[in-house]
Design an enzyme around this catalytic site. Structure first.
Site, short mmCIF file in Angstrom:
data_model
loop_
_atom_site.label_atom_id
_atom_site.label_comp_id
_atom_site.label_asym_id
_atom_site.label_seq_id
_atom_site.Cartn_x
_atom_site.Cartn_y
_atom_site.Cartn_z
N CYS A 177 0.81 -1.23 0.00
CA CYS A 177 0.00 0.00 0.00
C CYS A 177 0.84 1.27 0.00
CB CYS A 177 -0.95 -0.01 1.19
SG CYS A 177 -1.98 -1.49 1.23
N HIS A 317 -2.76 8.01 5.84
CA HIS A 317 -2.99 6.70 5.24
C HIS A 317 -4.41 6.25 5.59
CE1 HIS A 317 -1.90 3.05 3.25
NE2 HIS A 317 -2.02 2.30 4.33
N GLU A 328 -1.24 5.41 13.45
CA GLU A 328 -0.90 6.60 12.66
C GLU A 328 -1.19 7.87 13.45
OE1 GLU A 328 -1.36 8.54 8.20
OE2 GLU A 328 -2.79 7.00 8.82
N LYS A 349 -9.74 8.07 1.89
CA LYS A 349 -10.16 6.69 1.64
C LYS A 349 -11.61 6.46 2.05
CE LYS A 349 -5.66 4.33 1.85
NZ LYS A 349 -4.74 5.46 2.10
N HIS A 354 -9.76 1.92 -0.52
CA HIS A 354 -8.31 1.74 -0.46
C HIS A 354 -7.83 1.15 -1.78
CE1 HIS A 354 -4.35 1.15 0.77
NE2 HIS A 354 -4.50 0.45 1.87
N PHE A 413 1.82 -3.36 3.93
CA PHE A 413 2.18 -4.67 4.47
C PHE A 413 3.67 -4.91 4.26
CE2 PHE A 413 -2.12 -7.16 4.07
CZ PHE A 413 -2.67 -6.33 5.02
#
Length: 429
Positions: A177, A317, A328, A349, A354, A413
């Protein structure tokens, strides 16, 4: 000069650091093209709905943010489209739109100085799914000769170069991502050090297929709010239960300032700083308190030559998952200290879903349009504050405000962290 063992071949090292700007934006998203994307981000229109790409009636997750009414033959010949996975079609379409938006023509005279760096987190997963079925049902001799070229993530960059004639540096980033942000950051560095004058950079993804959805269901990463798809993605909200899968592509024309000014290009904003770090912690979970994310944000600001109080807005994010949003938020507090309460922080998002490997590029484009229009996008579906997420998330409405520097965060990830700092462009006197 030669040494005692023969001649030496000292490699030339580029030390030139040039200012780098963005002069074109091409987007294929669940909210539409560049103009529709920005309009819907301002008005809070969600791209989420029931999955239509396949029959998901027996799946626990039946919603996604799909690209609507996409016709690849608007951007390429039908024969070419049939030899590309959907993610690659998206990438080519976004690149063509970016070039048109930038009024940049690739010619034999400049082709060697124009490169491509477009990544994908997953690549041609639909092609993999289809051809695995062919293998099992019809045998090895029926597998398509285009299977591998359609599968591999680097083919987006390859096809963009083939179809546009760009002959400069050509590469592909695959960092889950964080892919789109890393692609832009690496392109920024390539142009800054003088290895190219222009880079077409961004990300592309098309993983809304049975295998892609099933994989994220198994990882317990997706929202199951099937009855309310437009409210399912709710970053930083206490009732968040996972992200909504999106698809699409975004490509930016990343160009040296000197080159852009010489051809009279429209400038959206300046790429000022880039930070990339690793959590070195876990295959899917972010490091506690966003330790790696904190280092990436600090590195991006150091690279841009700015202090925390110079940043006005962060496009987070903000995936709408429990640990990402919590850590975050903690990372932003760790970096910005008391000034974190003065920051506008939002996750778009909530509307786009996403887009995985394309997310960072789409969000960078949103940041550049925010700088140009002096408006911070809101975080929609923010209804129930979470005590562990305690920042100003610009709830449910875009906010006009003075923006000079903005930050965009992407975390993937494998512990990949990428952060960009962008600066408002002001005409030179």
């Amino acid at each position: 000069m030669g040494g005692p063992n023969g001649p030496s071949f000292a490699r030339e090292v580029h030390t030139v650091t040039r200012r780098v700007v963005v002069t074109g934006i091409g987007a294929v998203t669940p909210l539409g093209n560049k103009h529709e994307l920005w309009e819907h981000v301002l008005t809070g229109v969600s791209g989420a709905g029931p999955i239509t790409h396949f029959d998901a009636s027996d799946f626990p997750v039946r919603i996604a943010c799909e690209v609507k009414n996409f016709d690849p033959t608007n951007y390429m010949e039908k024969k070419e489209a049939r030899r590309m996975d959907r993610f690659c079609q998206f990438a080519v379409a976004a690149a063509r739109e970016a070039l048109a938006d930038s009024s940049l023509e690739i010619t034999p005279g400049n082709a060697a100085r124009i490169g491509v760096l477009v990544g994908s987190g997953i690549g041609g997963i639909s092609t993999l799914e289809d051809q695995a079925r062919v293998l099992l049902e019809k045998g090895a001799e029926r597998v398509s000769p285009f299977f591998v070229p359609m599968l591999i993530p680097d083919m987006a960059s390859g096809m963009i170069a083939i179809l546009t004639g760009a002959k400069g540096p050509n590469s592909c980033t695959v960092t889950a991502c964080a892919t789109g942000t890393h692609a832009l950051g690496d392109a920024f560095r390539i142009v800054a050090r003088g290895d190219a004058d222009v880079m077409l950079a961004g990300g592309a993804e098309a993983a809304i297929c049975p295998l892609g959805i099933s994989g994220f269901i198994a990882a317990r990463a997706l929202s199951t709010r099937n009855s309310e798809p437009q409210k399912a993605s709710r970053p930083f909200d206490q009732q968040r239960d996972g992200f909504v899968m999106g698809e699409g592509a975004c490509v930016l024309v990343v160009e040296s300032l000197e080159h852009a000014l010489a051809r009279g290009a429209h400038i959206y904003g300046e790429l000022a700083g880039y930070g990339a770090t690793s959590d070195a912690y876990h295959i899917t979970m972010p490091a506690p308190e966003g330790e790696g994310a904190q280092r990436a944000m600090r590195e991006a600001m150091r690279d841009a030559g700015v202090e925390p109080h110079d940043i006005q807005y962060i496009n987070a994010h903000g995936t709408s998952t429990q640990y990402n949003d919590k850590y975050e938020s903690q990372a932003i507090r760790g970096v910005f200290g008391p000034y974190a309460d003065s920051l506008a922080v939002s996750s778009t998002k909530a509307l786009t879903g996403h887009l995985l490997g394309a997310a960072g590029a789409v969000e960078a484009a949103i940041c550049l349009m925010a700088l140009e229009n002096q408006i911070a996008p809101g975080t929609y579906n923010y209804e129930f504050p979470d005590p562990e997420c305690d920042l100003d998330y610009v709830p449910n409405q875009a906010r006009p405000m003075e923006l000079t520097y903005v930050m965009s965060n992407s975390f993937g990830f494998g512990g990949h962290n990428g952060v960009l700092v962008m600066k408002r462009w002001e005409e030179q006197p």
